[in-house]
Design a protein around this motif. Structure first.
Motif, PDB file in Angstrom:
ATOM      1  N   GLY A 172       0.796  -1.225   0.000  1.00 18.17           N
ATOM      2  CA  GLY A 172       0.000   0.000   0.000  1.00 18.17           C
ATOM      3  C   GLY A 172       0.825   1.269   0.000  1.00 18.17           C
ATOM      4  O   GLY A 172       0.388   2.303   0.512  1.00 18.17           O
ATOM      5  N   ILE A 173       1.997   1.203  -0.628  1.00 17.34           N
ATOM      6  CA  ILE A 173       2.911   2.350  -0.651  1.00 17.34           C
ATOM      7  C   ILE A 173       2.798   3.052  -2.000  1.00 17.34           C
ATOM      8  O   ILE A 173       2.801   2.417  -3.048  1.00 17.34           O
ATOM      9  N   GLU A 174       2.688   4.373  -1.971  1.00 19.94           N
ATOM     10  CA  GLU A 174       2.603   5.145  -3.205  1.00 19.94           C
ATOM     11  C   GLU A 174       3.887   4.984  -4.009  1.00 19.94           C
ATOM     12  O   GLU A 174       4.991   5.138  -3.479  1.00 19.94           O
ATOM     13  N   LEU A 175       3.741   4.720  -5.282  1.00 26.48           N
ATOM     14  CA  LEU A 175       4.902   4.438  -6.127  1.00 26.48           C
ATOM     15  C   LEU A 175       5.653   5.711  -6.503  1.00 26.48           C
ATOM     16  O   LEU A 175       5.055   6.793  -6.586  1.00 26.48           O
ATOM     17  N   PRO A 176       6.955   5.583  -6.743  1.00 30.09           N
ATOM     18  CA  PRO A 176       7.718   6.732  -7.238  1.00 30.09           C
ATOM     19  C   PRO A 176       7.138   7.230  -8.561  1.00 30.09           C
ATOM     20  O   PRO A 176       6.618   6.447  -9.358  1.00 30.09           O
ATOM     21  N   LYS A 177       7.240   8.538  -8.772  1.00 34.96           N
ATOM     22  CA  LYS A 177       6.682   9.144  -9.980  1.00 34.96           C
ATOM     23  C   LYS A 177       7.772   9.874 -10.759  1.00 34.96           C
ATOM     24  O   LYS A 177       8.746  10.364 -10.181  1.00 34.96           O
ATOM     25  N   LYS A 178       7.579   9.943 -12.065  1.00 31.31           N
ATOM     26  CA  LYS A 178       8.526  10.633 -12.932  1.00 31.31           C
ATOM     27  C   LYS A 178       8.788  12.045 -12.431  1.00 31.31           C
ATOM     28  O   LYS A 178       7.871  12.760 -12.032  1.00 31.31           O
ATOM     29  N   ASP A 179      10.062  12.433 -12.453  1.00 32.77           N
ATOM     30  CA  ASP A 179      10.500  13.766 -12.058  1.00 32.77           C
ATOM     31  C   ASP A 179      10.238  14.065 -10.585  1.00 32.77           C
ATOM     32  O   ASP A 179      10.079  15.234 -10.189  1.00 32.77           O
ATOM     33  N   TRP A 180      10.233  13.013  -9.756  1.00 29.73           N
ATOM     34  CA  TRP A 180      10.080  13.260  -8.320  1.00 29.73           C
ATOM     35  C   TRP A 180      11.274  14.048  -7.801  1.00 29.73           C
ATOM     36  O   TRP A 180      12.390  13.932  -8.298  1.00 29.73           O
ATOM     37  N   THR A 181      11.034  14.871  -6.804  1.00 26.92           N
ATOM     38  CA  THR A 181      12.088  15.710  -6.250  1.00 26.92           C
ATOM     39  C   THR A 181      12.852  14.947  -5.171  1.00 26.92           C
ATOM     40  O   THR A 181      12.420  13.882  -4.712  1.00 26.92           O
ATOM     41  N   TRP A 182      13.972  15.513  -4.763  1.00 26.62           N
ATOM     42  CA  TRP A 182      14.724  14.894  -3.677  1.00 26.62           C
ATOM     43  C   TRP A 182      13.884  14.848  -2.397  1.00 26.62           C
ATOM     44  O   TRP A 182      13.933  13.850  -1.654  1.00 26.62           O
ATOM     45  N   ASP A 183      13.139  15.896  -2.118  1.00 21.85           N
ATOM     46  CA  ASP A 183      12.285  15.877  -0.925  1.00 21.85           C
ATOM     47  C   ASP A 183      11.254  14.768  -1.015  1.00 21.85           C
ATOM     48  O   ASP A 183      10.962  14.084  -0.014  1.00 21.85           O
ATOM     49  N   GLU A 184      10.714  14.552  -2.208  1.00 22.09           N
ATOM     50  CA  GLU A 184       9.740  13.475  -2.393  1.00 22.09           C
ATOM     51  C   GLU A 184      10.403  12.104  -2.258  1.00 22.09           C
ATOM     52  O   GLU A 184       9.797  11.153  -1.730  1.00 22.09           O
ATOM     53  N   PHE A 185      11.628  11.995  -2.710  1.00 23.90           N
ATOM     54  CA  PHE A 185      12.386  10.757  -2.551  1.00 23.90           C
ATOM     55  C   PHE A 185      12.590  10.437  -1.067  1.00 23.90           C
ATOM     56  O   PHE A 185      12.370   9.299  -0.613  1.00 23.90           O
ATOM     57  N   PHE A 186      13.011  11.438  -0.314  1.00 22.12           N
ATOM     58  CA  PHE A 186      13.232  11.215   1.114  1.00 22.12           C
ATOM     59  C   PHE A 186      11.921  10.928   1.843  1.00 22.12           C
ATOM     60  O   PHE A 186      11.873  10.080   2.749  1.00 22.12           O
ATOM     61  N   ASP A 187      10.849  11.612   1.464  1.00 14.00           N
ATOM     62  CA  ASP A 187       9.544  11.349   2.072  1.00 14.00           C
ATOM     63  C   ASP A 187       9.045   9.953   1.723  1.00 14.00           C
ATOM     64  O   ASP A 187       8.423   9.276   2.557  1.00 14.00           O
ATOM     65  N   PHE A 188       9.294   9.528   0.483  1.00 10.86           N
ATOM     66  CA  PHE A 188       8.945   8.161   0.088  1.00 10.86           C
ATOM     67  C   PHE A 188       9.608   7.159   1.032  1.00 10.86           C
ATOM     68  O   PHE A 188       8.971   6.199   1.501  1.00 10.86           O
ATOM     69  N   ALA A 189      10.896   7.367   1.318  1.00 15.60           N
ATOM     70  CA  ALA A 189      11.625   6.452   2.197  1.00 15.60           C
ATOM     71  C   ALA A 189      11.022   6.447   3.601  1.00 15.60           C
ATOM     72  O   ALA A 189      10.824   5.385   4.208  1.00 15.60           O
ATOM     73  N   ARG A 190      10.725   7.620   4.132  1.00 18.28           N
ATOM     74  CA  ARG A 190      10.149   7.698   5.485  1.00 18.28           C
ATOM     75  C   ARG A 190       8.775   7.032   5.542  1.00 18.28           C
ATOM     76  O   ARG A 190       8.484   6.262   6.477  1.00 18.28           O
ATOM     77  N   ASN A 191       7.943   7.315   4.564  1.00 16.75           N
ATOM     78  CA  ASN A 191       6.588   6.772   4.572  1.00 16.75           C
ATOM     79  C   ASN A 191       6.579   5.257   4.334  1.00 16.75           C
ATOM     80  O   ASN A 191       5.791   4.530   4.946  1.00 16.75           O
ATOM     81  N   ALA A 192       7.453   4.802   3.466  1.00 11.65           N
ATOM     82  CA  ALA A 192       7.493   3.370   3.157  1.00 11.65           C
ATOM     83  C   ALA A 192       7.995   2.552   4.341  1.00 11.65           C
ATOM     84  O   ALA A 192       7.546   1.420   4.555  1.00 11.65           O
ATOM     85  N   ARG A 193       8.892   3.131   5.120  1.00 14.89           N
ATOM     86  CA  ARG A 193       9.434   2.418   6.275  1.00 14.89           C
ATOM     87  C   ARG A 193       8.314   1.942   7.207  1.00 14.89           C
ATOM     88  O   ARG A 193       8.351   0.819   7.748  1.00 14.89           O
TER      89      ARG A 193
END
Length: 442
Positions: A172-193
């Protein structure tokens, strides 16, 4: 050279070892030909055996061997003596061959290393190969080193990220999206954890200079190594912020522990961070993502590297075929390389195992027959190219610094050195080397 390293792996003694090649015509083969048969000045129809060497996964090896069989079928007087190995082993062996004047006639070069070998006189100038209508002049001009072309690009490549789409969706984790920002990358990691099982990590830790450099370049602070190695540019604020986030991730177990990270080995079914099921994302290139998909069929998707205001990642040729200056069969070697790049039958044989074929006619010929894993490489390239920044390999003379950067950051990962100490060490050695190279060029 207008490009500037995407791979953290470098050779500690590359510069020193290659330096031996400038010590005359001696070496292990005592000046003998590194290929069997007649020399460049002999009968063009005389039998020639070209030594050829490349690196990669087994799927690439098999494709390359079949391509050579096709060429010999069309040119019976030319046969091959092939040697191939994994990435690490290849770049460890090449300096020794260069030092002993034993490089093969045709060899695989990578954008991370070609400048080092070219500037030390081990590669032949290939500017006389006519590629009119095959590769545009702007691309070729950007790839020249001191005005000469030391490798023929065989594919388009790009750096991006692969991710375990199946596992992320199941959690149930939101997938990475094209042109994601570094902040979105880091938030993805925090939320996925928070949604992943214990012992499974959204991203891995990092200890290579190039991954940080994507961050620095994306925020408009330029490359770390500038002016052909004569200027050093490491932005302390961005460095401390970037690695500070990863320090947070280590504390919160968002990234794997250091001993696990050090044991990872790409494209190994058990040790690859993604194929082993331990990590949900990892870096991938057009030429390598197919091997990962083969390990995880139908499970992965791709996205470009995170971007800053200026963009992120790169998308351009990085894989080349070169000719050794010691080759006694330069004409035959050049003829093979031109055929490899321009012939549709060749492209149908090696497919996308080196990335997207550089010649559009070749790619268009093979596209209808490509498997999903092969089309994934094209998707990665198309995803990365819009925001791509210039490719930035290390300048000549910087290989030991790159290796020491990794060793220093490994010490940070294992808690043996503070981030401030790491920055000071890396910055001190980088500035000293830039100053040294600047003085030696005057």
């Amino acid at each position: 050279m207008k490009r500037k390293l995407y791979k953290g792996l470098t050779l500690v003694m590359l510069a020193a070892t290659l330096g031996l090649t400038a010590c005359g015509n001696g070496g292990a083969n005592n000046g003998q030909s590194n290929a069997e048969g007649k020399s460049n000045n002999s009968d063009p129809n005389a039998p020639v055996k070209l030594k050829i060497m490349w690196q990669g996964a087994d799927i690439r090896h098999q494709a390359m061997l079949k391509t050579q069989e096709v060429y010999t079928g069309l040119n019976p007087s030319v046969t091959f003596s092939p040697e191939y190995m994994a990435w690490d082993d290849y770049w460890k062996k090449l300096p020794t061959l260069a030092a002993s004047h034993s490089l093969p006639d045709v060899l695989h070069m990578d954008g991370a290393y070609i400048q080092e070998y070219a500037t030390r006189g081990t590669l032949e100038d290939l500017s006389d190969i006519d590629l009119t209508g095959v590769i545009d002049e702007k691309t070729l001009d950007n790839l020249k080193i001191n005005g000469k072309l030391y490798g023929i690009p065989i594919s388009r490549n790009a750096q991006g990220m692969a991710y375990n789409k199946e596992a992320l969706e199941a959690a149930g984790i939101e997938l990475p999206k094209k042109d994601w920002t570094w902040d979105e990358f880091f938030d993805f990691a925090r939320n996925a954890r928070a949604k992943l099982p214990e012992g499974v990590y959204p991203i891995s830790d990092t200890d290579t200079w190039d991954f940080y450099e994507y961050y620095q370049m994306g925020y408009g602070k330029g490359t770390i190594i500038q002016e052909d190695g004569k200027k050093f540019n490491l932005d302390k604020d961005l460095f401390m912020k970037f690695y500070g986030i990863f320090a947070e991730f280590r504390d919160k177990k968002i990234v794997p522990p250091a001993d696990m990270v050090s044991a990872f080995k790409e494209n190994d079914p058990q040790a690859d961070p993604m194929a082993s099921g331990k990590v949900m994302t990892r870096g991938a290139t057009v030429g390598s993502v197919g091997a990962l998909e083969q390990l995880m069929p139908g499970k992965i998707d791709v996205v470009n590297l995170p971007v800053g205001p200026e963009g992120g990642g790169w998308a351009q040729p990085t894989i080349f075929l070169s000719v050794s200056t010691d080759s006694k069969h330069k004409d035959a070697a050049k003829a093979f390389i031109k055929w490899f790049v321009t012939d549709k039958k060749a492209g149908e044989t090696y497919g996308t195992n080196f990335g997207i074929p550089i010649y559009d006619d070749v790619y268009n010929a093979i596209e209808p027959s490509l498997a999903p894993k092969e089309k994934l490489g094209k998707k990665l390239y198309d995803t990365a190219k819009d925001k791509a920044l210039p490719f930035s390999p290390a300048a000549a003379g910087w290989t030991e610094w790159v290796d020491n950067y990794k060793k220093t950051m490994d010490a940070v990962l294992f808690g043996q050195k503070s981030l401030e100490e790491a920055y000071n060490d890396i910055s001190k050695s980088g500035n000293a080397l830039a100053e040294k190279l600047s003085k030696s060029s005057k």
